[in-house]
Design a protein around this motif. Structure first.
Motif, PDB file in Angstrom:
ATOM      1  N   GLY A  33       0.842  -1.307   0.041  1.00 20.58           N
ATOM      2  CA  GLY A  33       0.052  -0.003   0.107  1.00 20.58           C
ATOM      3  C   GLY A  33       0.973   1.177   0.075  1.00 20.58           C
ATOM      4  N   MET A  34       0.197   2.126   0.188  1.00 22.84           N
ATOM      5  CA  MET A  34       1.105   3.871   0.170  1.00 22.84           C
ATOM      6  C   MET A  34       1.963   3.955   1.349  1.00 22.84           C
ATOM      7  N   GLY A  35       3.137   4.358   0.813  1.00 19.32           N
ATOM      8  CA  GLY A  35       3.992   4.846   1.849  1.00 19.32           C
ATOM      9  C   GLY A  35       3.881   6.360   2.033  1.00 19.32           C
ATOM     10  N   GLN A  63      -5.132   2.031   5.013  1.00 15.92           N
ATOM     11  CA  GLN A  63      -4.294   3.196   5.219  1.00 15.92           C
ATOM     12  C   GLN A  63      -4.775   4.038   4.506  1.00 15.92           C
ATOM     13  N   SER A  64      -5.141   4.143   3.177  1.00  9.03           N
ATOM     14  CA  SER A  64      -5.403   5.300   2.621  1.00  9.03           C
ATOM     15  C   SER A  64      -6.858   5.697   2.969  1.00  9.03           C
ATOM     16  N   THR A  65      -7.896   4.808   3.551  1.00 12.96           N
ATOM     17  CA  THR A  65      -8.977   5.415   3.850  1.00 12.96           C
ATOM     18  C   THR A  65      -8.679   6.075   5.215  1.00 12.96           C
ATOM     19  N   ILE A  80     -14.106   1.401  -1.986  1.00 20.06           N
ATOM     20  CA  ILE A  80     -14.430  -0.026  -2.656  1.00 20.06           C
ATOM     21  C   ILE A  80     -13.496  -0.575  -2.801  1.00 20.06           C
ATOM     22  N   ASP A  81     -13.722  -2.167  -2.669  1.00 20.50           N
ATOM     23  CA  ASP A  81     -12.598  -3.290  -2.653  1.00 20.50           C
ATOM     24  C   ASP A  81     -13.508  -4.418  -2.838  1.00 20.50           C
ATOM     25  N   PRO A  82     -12.927  -5.250  -3.823  1.00 17.50           N
ATOM     26  CA  PRO A  82     -13.856  -6.575  -4.081  1.00 17.50           C
ATOM     27  C   PRO A  82     -13.123  -7.542  -3.260  1.00 17.50           C
ATOM     28  N   PHE A 118      -8.124   6.586  -6.791  1.00 17.69           N
ATOM     29  CA  PHE A 118      -7.842   5.313  -7.749  1.00 17.69           C
ATOM     30  C   PHE A 118      -6.641   4.733  -7.294  1.00 17.69           C
ATOM     31  N   ASP A 119      -6.595   3.521  -6.588  1.00 19.35           N
ATOM     32  CA  ASP A 119      -5.467   2.706  -6.369  1.00 19.35           C
ATOM     33  C   ASP A 119      -5.828   1.264  -6.312  1.00 19.35           C
ATOM     34  N   ASP A 120      -6.441   1.055  -7.474  1.00 20.96           N
ATOM     35  CA  ASP A 120      -7.116  -0.255  -7.626  1.00 20.96           C
ATOM     36  C   ASP A 120      -6.365  -1.069  -8.772  1.00 20.96           C
TER      37      ASP A 120
HETATM   38  C1  LIG Z   1      -2.478  -1.427  -3.805  1.00 20.31           C
HETATM   39  S1  LIG Z   1      -4.105  -1.901  -2.866  1.00 20.31           S
HETATM   40  C2  LIG Z   1      -4.562  -0.263  -2.274  1.00 20.31           C
HETATM   41  C3  LIG Z   1      -3.685   0.281  -1.160  1.00 20.31           C
HETATM   42  C4  LIG Z   1      -4.430   1.201  -0.425  1.00 20.31           C
HETATM   43  N1  LIG Z   1      -4.812   2.067  -1.169  1.00 20.31           N
HETATM   44  C5  LIG Z   1      -3.352   1.663   0.575  1.00 20.31           C
HETATM   45  O1  LIG Z   1      -2.642   2.354   0.095  1.00 20.31           O
HETATM   46  O2  LIG Z   1      -3.623   1.610   1.684  1.00 20.31           O
HETATM   47  C6  LIG Z   1      -4.859  -2.454  -4.442  1.00 20.31           C
HETATM   48  C7  LIG Z   1      -6.259  -2.814  -3.958  1.00 20.31           C
HETATM   49  O3  LIG Z   1      -7.112  -2.811  -5.195  1.00 20.31           O
HETATM   50  C8  LIG Z   1      -8.259  -3.822  -4.865  1.00 20.31           C
HETATM   51  N2  LIG Z   1      -8.873  -3.871  -6.156  1.00 20.31           N
HETATM   52  C9  LIG Z   1      -8.628  -4.859  -7.120  1.00 20.31           C
HETATM   53  N3  LIG Z   1      -9.417  -4.645  -8.106  1.00 20.31           N
HETATM   54  C10 LIG Z   1     -10.323  -3.602  -7.730  1.00 20.31           C
HETATM   55  C11 LIG Z   1     -11.583  -2.996  -8.259  1.00 20.31           C
HETATM   56  N4  LIG Z   1     -11.769  -3.348  -9.826  1.00 20.31           N
HETATM   57  N5  LIG Z   1     -12.097  -2.056  -7.791  1.00 20.31           N
HETATM   58  C12 LIG Z   1     -11.567  -1.560  -6.589  1.00 20.31           C
HETATM   59  N6  LIG Z   1     -10.306  -2.278  -6.137  1.00 20.31           N
HETATM   60  C13 LIG Z   1      -9.967  -2.923  -6.618  1.00 20.31           C
HETATM   61  C14 LIG Z   1      -7.311  -4.974  -4.387  1.00 20.31           C
HETATM   62  O4  LIG Z   1      -8.094  -6.058  -3.620  1.00 20.31           O
HETATM   63  C15 LIG Z   1      -6.408  -4.334  -3.452  1.00 20.31           C
HETATM   64  O5  LIG Z   1      -7.089  -4.151  -2.271  1.00 20.31           O
END
Ligand SMILES: C[S@@+](CC[C@H](N)C(=O)[O-])C[C@H]1O[C@@H](n2cnc3c(N)ncnc32)[C@H](O)[C@@H]1O
Length: 290
Positions: A33-35, A63-65, A80-82, A118-120
């Motif tokens: 995740g993010m640093g 963390q980002s939330t 949102i996260d699946p 967006f971090d998905d």
């Molecule tokens: C790099 S992590 C996010 C890190 C987080 N933002 C942080 O820094 O604390 C990527 C996330 O995207 C989620 N993800 C995958 N496909 C997705 C989608 N279509 N929509 C939302 N999230 C998705 C994954 O399950 C994972 O939890």
């Protein structure tokens, strides 16, 4: 809502305050995740913009939330996260969803005053089109991989025209032989499916041209301070070249942060991947790209 413009002095003056806050983060080492750098960028942009709604796509451990909540305590947050099982930090005042951003009903949301984070790891060009269709105009793209790196089509790929011709571009992330064979088998199929799949994008200049028609702002937010080498262990040059960091060296940092950034136990992760703010559809883009 007004466009975000970067005031480097204000950003620099905010770093010490942010570090105080960051020390109370819920997840000390946010692996995958993010640093520190991207947390600061997200917090600063949101604090400057003061949206009434923030949509977070890609929650991971949360963390980002938490960062979003700290930046805009009064905003409505939809996260949102699946894969909700990964979540460690859960907030009672956040609405959590598992359905994709593009599949949710946004008709009752104040999209004009919203920022989408967006971090998905999904195709960024597709995300821009979906945002536009749904009425959103402002977004932060957390990972913005340079050409030849990353696991999705990023804004940098798009703007440079280099596409994203493989599932994973960074050789260091090829992982196991089994994973390499799987990709070798899957990639031809994904290519054959054409626009119906979104992972593989051939090099092209059309996405950049079409984006330019709708782009109101593109700002790559600088790192607070950068590691000597980029996330893949090479120089900050060529396609990895970055906007200058807010502080040129660790010695210039506020004293507490400087100490923390040089001691491995403090867990200050200084990775950086060209996080970008983008605004769409507010007249032709006439500014310069930072
Ligand atoms: C790099 S992590 C996010 C890190 C987080 N933002 C942080 O820094 O604390 C990527 C996330 O995207 C989620 N993800 C995958 N496909 C997705 C989608 N279509 N929509 C939302 N999230 C998705 C994954 O399950 C994972 O939890």
């Amino acid at each position: 809502m007004k466009l975000f413009t970067l005031d480097r002095d204000r950003a620099r003056d905010s770093v010490a305050d942010f570090y105080e806050l960051y020390r109370s983060r819920p997840i000390a080492r946010n692996s995958l995740g993010m640093g520190f750098n991207h947390c600061f960028a997200t917090w600063f942009i949101l604090r400057e913009m003061q949206p009434t709604v923030v949509v977070e796509s890609g929650v991971w451990r949360g963390q980002s939330t938490w960062i979003i909540e700290q930046a805009v305590p009064a905003a409505e947050i939809i996260a949102i996260d699946p894969v909700p099982e990964a979540r460690v930090y859960v907030s009672p005042r956040v609405r959590y969803e598992t359905v994709d951003f593009s599949r949710l009903d946004w008709s009752q949301t104040d999209v004009a005053n919203a920022v989408v984070f967006f971090d998905d790891h999904q195709n960024s060009y597709e995300r821009l089109k979906e945002m536009f269709w749904l009425g959103f105009r402002h977004a932060i793209f957390e990972d913005n991989y340079p050409c030849g790196e990353g696991d999705f089509y990023s804004l940098r790929h798009l703007r440079a025209g280099c596409g994203h011709p493989h599932i994973q571009m960074s050789p260091a992330y090829a992982r196991t032989p089994r994973e390499r064979i799987k990709r070798w088998l899957v990639e031809p199929l994904l290519r054959r499916l054409g626009h119906a799949q979104k992972v593989i994008v051939p090099p092209n200049d059309t996405d950049r041209a079409n984006l330019a028609r709708n782009l109101a702002a593109y700002v790559e937010f600088p790192a607070v301070v950068m590691n000597d080498r980029n996330n893949w262990g090479s120089e900050w040059s060529g396609s990895h070249a970055s906007v200058p960091a807010i502080f040129g060296s660790r010695d210039d940092l506020p004293a507490d942060l400087c100490r923390a950034s040089t001691t491995s136990t403090a867990g200050i992760d200084l990775s950086y991947c060209h996080l970008a703010y983008v605004a769409l559809g507010m007249g032709p883009f006439s500014g310069t790209c930072e």
